[in-house]
Design a protein around this motif. Sequence first.
Motif, PDB file in Angstrom:
ATOM      1  N   ILE A  32       0.824  -1.208   0.000  1.00  0.00           N
ATOM      2  CA  ILE A  32       0.000   0.000   0.000  1.00  0.00           C
ATOM      3  C   ILE A  32       0.858   1.257   0.000  1.00  0.00           C
ATOM      4  CG2 ILE A  32      -1.637   1.361   1.374  1.00  0.00           C
ATOM      5  CD1 ILE A  32      -2.886  -1.325   2.249  1.00  0.00           C
ATOM      6  N   VAL A  33       1.906   1.309   0.845  1.00  0.00           N
ATOM      7  CA  VAL A  33       2.713   2.539   0.907  1.00  0.00           C
ATOM      8  C   VAL A  33       3.471   2.769  -0.397  1.00  0.00           C
ATOM      9  CG1 VAL A  33       2.925   2.521   3.416  1.00  0.00           C
ATOM     10  CG2 VAL A  33       4.687   1.393   2.033  1.00  0.00           C
ATOM     11  N   HIS A  34       3.922   1.703  -1.038  1.00  0.00           N
ATOM     12  CA  HIS A  34       4.641   1.882  -2.292  1.00  0.00           C
ATOM     13  C   HIS A  34       3.694   2.274  -3.432  1.00  0.00           C
ATOM     14  CE1 HIS A  34       8.052  -0.090  -0.237  1.00  0.00           C
ATOM     15  NE2 HIS A  34       8.769   0.577  -1.114  1.00  0.00           N
ATOM     16  N   ALA A  35       2.488   1.723  -3.418  1.00  0.00           N
ATOM     17  CA  ALA A  35       1.507   2.121  -4.432  1.00  0.00           C
ATOM     18  C   ALA A  35       1.119   3.586  -4.240  1.00  0.00           C
ATOM     19  CB  ALA A  35       0.271   1.229  -4.347  1.00  0.00           C
ATOM     20  N   ALA A  36       0.944   4.010  -2.994  1.00  0.00           N
ATOM     21  CA  ALA A  36       0.608   5.404  -2.716  1.00  0.00           C
ATOM     22  C   ALA A  36       1.755   6.330  -3.091  1.00  0.00           C
ATOM     23  CB  ALA A  36       0.256   5.571  -1.233  1.00  0.00           C
ATOM     24  N   GLN A  37       2.979   5.896  -2.843  1.00  0.00           N
ATOM     25  CA  GLN A  37       4.159   6.692  -3.194  1.00  0.00           C
ATOM     26  C   GLN A  37       4.208   6.973  -4.698  1.00  0.00           C
ATOM     27  OE1 GLN A  37       7.893   4.609  -3.110  1.00  0.00           O
ATOM     28  NE2 GLN A  37       9.015   6.400  -2.346  1.00  0.00           N
ATOM     29  N   GLN A  38       3.843   5.980  -5.480  1.00  0.00           N
ATOM     30  CA  GLN A  38       3.912   6.108  -6.933  1.00  0.00           C
ATOM     31  C   GLN A  38       2.713   6.868  -7.512  1.00  0.00           C
ATOM     32  OE1 GLN A  38       4.259   2.074  -8.310  1.00  0.00           O
ATOM     33  NE2 GLN A  38       6.023   1.653  -7.004  1.00  0.00           N
ATOM     34  N   THR A  39       1.651   7.022  -6.728  1.00  0.00           N
ATOM     35  CA  THR A  39       0.403   7.565  -7.264  1.00  0.00           C
ATOM     36  C   THR A  39       0.042   8.944  -6.739  1.00  0.00           C
ATOM     37  OG1 THR A  39      -0.406   5.281  -7.401  1.00  0.00           O
ATOM     38  CG2 THR A  39      -2.020   7.024  -7.689  1.00  0.00           C
ATOM     39  N   VAL A  40       0.193   9.166  -5.448  1.00  0.00           N
ATOM     40  CA  VAL A  40      -0.193  10.453  -4.852  1.00  0.00           C
ATOM     41  C   VAL A  40       0.887  11.484  -5.179  1.00  0.00           C
ATOM     42  CG1 VAL A  40      -0.750  11.677  -2.722  1.00  0.00           C
ATOM     43  CG2 VAL A  40      -1.463   9.291  -3.025  1.00  0.00           C
ATOM     44  N   PRO A  41       0.544  12.570  -5.856  1.00  0.00           N
ATOM     45  CA  PRO A  41       1.558  13.536  -6.322  1.00  0.00           C
ATOM     46  C   PRO A  41       2.143  14.395  -5.203  1.00  0.00           C
ATOM     47  CG  PRO A  41      -0.637  14.343  -6.828  1.00  0.00           C
ATOM     48  CD  PRO A  41      -0.825  12.965  -6.266  1.00  0.00           C
ATOM     49  N   GLY A  42       3.433  14.716  -5.349  1.00  0.00           N
ATOM     50  CA  GLY A  42       4.052  15.711  -4.482  1.00  0.00           C
ATOM     51  C   GLY A  42       4.754  15.189  -3.253  1.00  0.00           C
ATOM     52  N   PHE A  43       4.785  13.860  -3.065  1.00  0.00           N
ATOM     53  CA  PHE A  43       5.411  13.303  -1.861  1.00  0.00           C
ATOM     54  C   PHE A  43       6.464  12.262  -2.238  1.00  0.00           C
ATOM     55  CE2 PHE A  43       1.217  14.705  -0.529  1.00  0.00           C
ATOM     56  CZ  PHE A  43       1.513  15.475   0.575  1.00  0.00           C
ATOM     57  N   GLU A  44       7.596  12.354  -1.565  1.00  0.00           N
ATOM     58  CA  GLU A  44       8.678  11.395  -1.832  1.00  0.00           C
ATOM     59  C   GLU A  44       8.522  10.102  -1.034  1.00  0.00           C
ATOM     60  OE1 GLU A  44       9.777  15.035  -3.503  1.00  0.00           O
ATOM     61  OE2 GLU A  44       9.299  14.681  -1.380  1.00  0.00           O
ATOM     62  N   HIS A  45       7.905  10.213   0.153  1.00  0.00           N
ATOM     63  CA  HIS A  45       7.813   9.036   1.019  1.00  0.00           C
ATOM     64  C   HIS A  45       6.426   8.891   1.625  1.00  0.00           C
ATOM     65  CE1 HIS A  45      12.009   7.902   0.805  1.00  0.00           C
ATOM     66  NE2 HIS A  45      12.352   9.153   1.009  1.00  0.00           N
ATOM     67  N   VAL A  46       6.079   7.641   1.943  1.00  0.00           N
ATOM     68  CA  VAL A  46       4.791   7.313   2.556  1.00  0.00           C
ATOM     69  C   VAL A  46       5.024   6.301   3.667  1.00  0.00           C
ATOM     70  CG1 VAL A  46       2.447   6.444   2.163  1.00  0.00           C
ATOM     71  CG2 VAL A  46       3.654   7.649   0.328  1.00  0.00           C
ATOM     72  N   GLY A  47       4.273   6.423   4.757  1.00  0.00           N
ATOM     73  CA  GLY A  47       4.391   5.466   5.852  1.00  0.00           C
ATOM     74  C   GLY A  47       3.038   5.155   6.458  1.00  0.00           C
ATOM     75  N   ILE A  48       2.977   4.069   7.211  1.00  0.00           N
ATOM     76  CA  ILE A  48       1.758   3.693   7.932  1.00  0.00           C
ATOM     77  C   ILE A  48       2.107   3.484   9.398  1.00  0.00           C
ATOM     78  CG2 ILE A  48       0.015   1.896   8.286  1.00  0.00           C
ATOM     79  CD1 ILE A  48      -0.073   1.463   5.302  1.00  0.00           C
ATOM     80  N   SER A  49       1.377   4.190  10.267  1.00  0.00           N
ATOM     81  CA  SER A  49       1.516   4.037  11.713  1.00  0.00           C
ATOM     82  C   SER A  49       0.319   3.257  12.244  1.00  0.00           C
ATOM     83  CB  SER A  49       1.576   5.405  12.402  1.00  0.00           C
ATOM     84  OG  SER A  49       2.653   6.178  11.908  1.00  0.00           O
ATOM     85  N   VAL A  50       0.557   2.478  13.287  1.00  0.00           N
ATOM     86  CA  VAL A  50      -0.496   1.645  13.856  1.00  0.00           C
ATOM     87  C   VAL A  50      -0.584   1.903  15.353  1.00  0.00           C
ATOM     88  CG1 VAL A  50      -1.261  -0.727  14.264  1.00  0.00           C
ATOM     89  CG2 VAL A  50      -0.161  -0.126  12.108  1.00  0.00           C
ATOM     90  N   THR A  51      -1.802   2.036  15.856  1.00  0.00           N
ATOM     91  CA  THR A  51      -2.001   2.238  17.293  1.00  0.00           C
ATOM     92  C   THR A  51      -2.059   0.900  18.002  1.00  0.00           C
ATOM     93  OG1 THR A  51      -4.413   2.257  17.024  1.00  0.00           O
ATOM     94  CG2 THR A  51      -3.267   4.379  16.921  1.00  0.00           C
ATOM     95  N   GLY A  52      -1.555   0.905  19.250  1.00  0.00           N
ATOM     96  CA  GLY A  52      -1.650  -0.279  20.085  1.00  0.00           C
ATOM     97  C   GLY A  52      -2.906  -0.220  20.909  1.00  0.00           C
ATOM     98  N   TYR A 140       5.197  12.386   3.179  1.00  0.00           N
ATOM     99  CA  TYR A 140       6.325  13.248   3.514  1.00  0.00           C
ATOM    100  C   TYR A 140       6.948  13.817   2.229  1.00  0.00           C
ATOM    101  CZ  TYR A 140       5.780   9.957   7.372  1.00  0.00           C
ATOM    102  OH  TYR A 140       5.245   9.162   8.358  1.00  0.00           O
ATOM    103  N   ALA A 141       7.211  15.140   2.245  1.00  0.00           N
ATOM    104  CA  ALA A 141       7.778  15.803   1.062  1.00  0.00           C
ATOM    105  C   ALA A 141       8.989  16.635   1.455  1.00  0.00           C
ATOM    106  CB  ALA A 141       6.735  16.687   0.390  1.00  0.00           C
TER     107      ALA A 141
END
Length: 242
Positions: A32-52, A140-141
């Motif tokens: 998901i993060v790599h697909a979003a990185q390639q698709t959502v314009p203007g950002f070099e990096h994408v991450g996913i945080s998870v709550t405990g 992140y940009a």
Amino acid sequence: MTSDTTRIASALTDAARAIDGQQSLEHTLDAIVHAAQQTVPGFEHVGISVTGKGNGHSGTIETRAGTGRLVWEVDELQYKLGEGPCYDAITHGGVTVMEDVETETRWPRYVEEVARLGLRAQMGLQLYTDDGALGGLNFYAVEPGIDPDAIQLAELFAAHAAIALGRSRHEHQLKESVASRQAIGTAVGIVMERYRLTEDRAFQFLVRASSTSNIRLRAIAQEIVDSTNQQVRQAGDHPPQG
């Protein structure tokens, strides 16, 4: 279809396929993060945080997927300070945008430190289901400004990530429930045999032990099962002499 529309549709299809497949949660979130990185314009990096356990205010937050080292560095700073776009999105909901770190005033401690990492713009979206917040999808940009199309596209990927996390959490809860019932049932049988009690009285024995010791019933049951297994193994190592 335009080339951009085709590319977006393809990326979303790949993300959906990853969720529906038999891959691990880590593999799915990484896709998901790599697909979003390639698709959502203007950002070099994408991450996913998870709550405990708990919510974003009282529970822990950890980064589970990212497209580069910057993701972990920026996220760790937000968790430490308890502020920042992605942290706020997780704890307060919705979409939080930081157009330019140099003009941002909402998180003074955060912007001062994150600027040293080379970050200029950021966007966070809360991941949630009907059961509550699950985490955040973070962008992140290294250049200022947020593309007008970015938020809508990011929300599509956030929906995919929330489905994946929700499914994983539900499956984990089911496994925990099955394991708990199994441990308690086995412990009841051991207590019945050891003290010559009926099933109901053996169960009440465990309940009282849990109540007086302030230890969860599952933990009490697992301790009885583990100690019995150890005794059986030790007896097997030293068979009676005939």
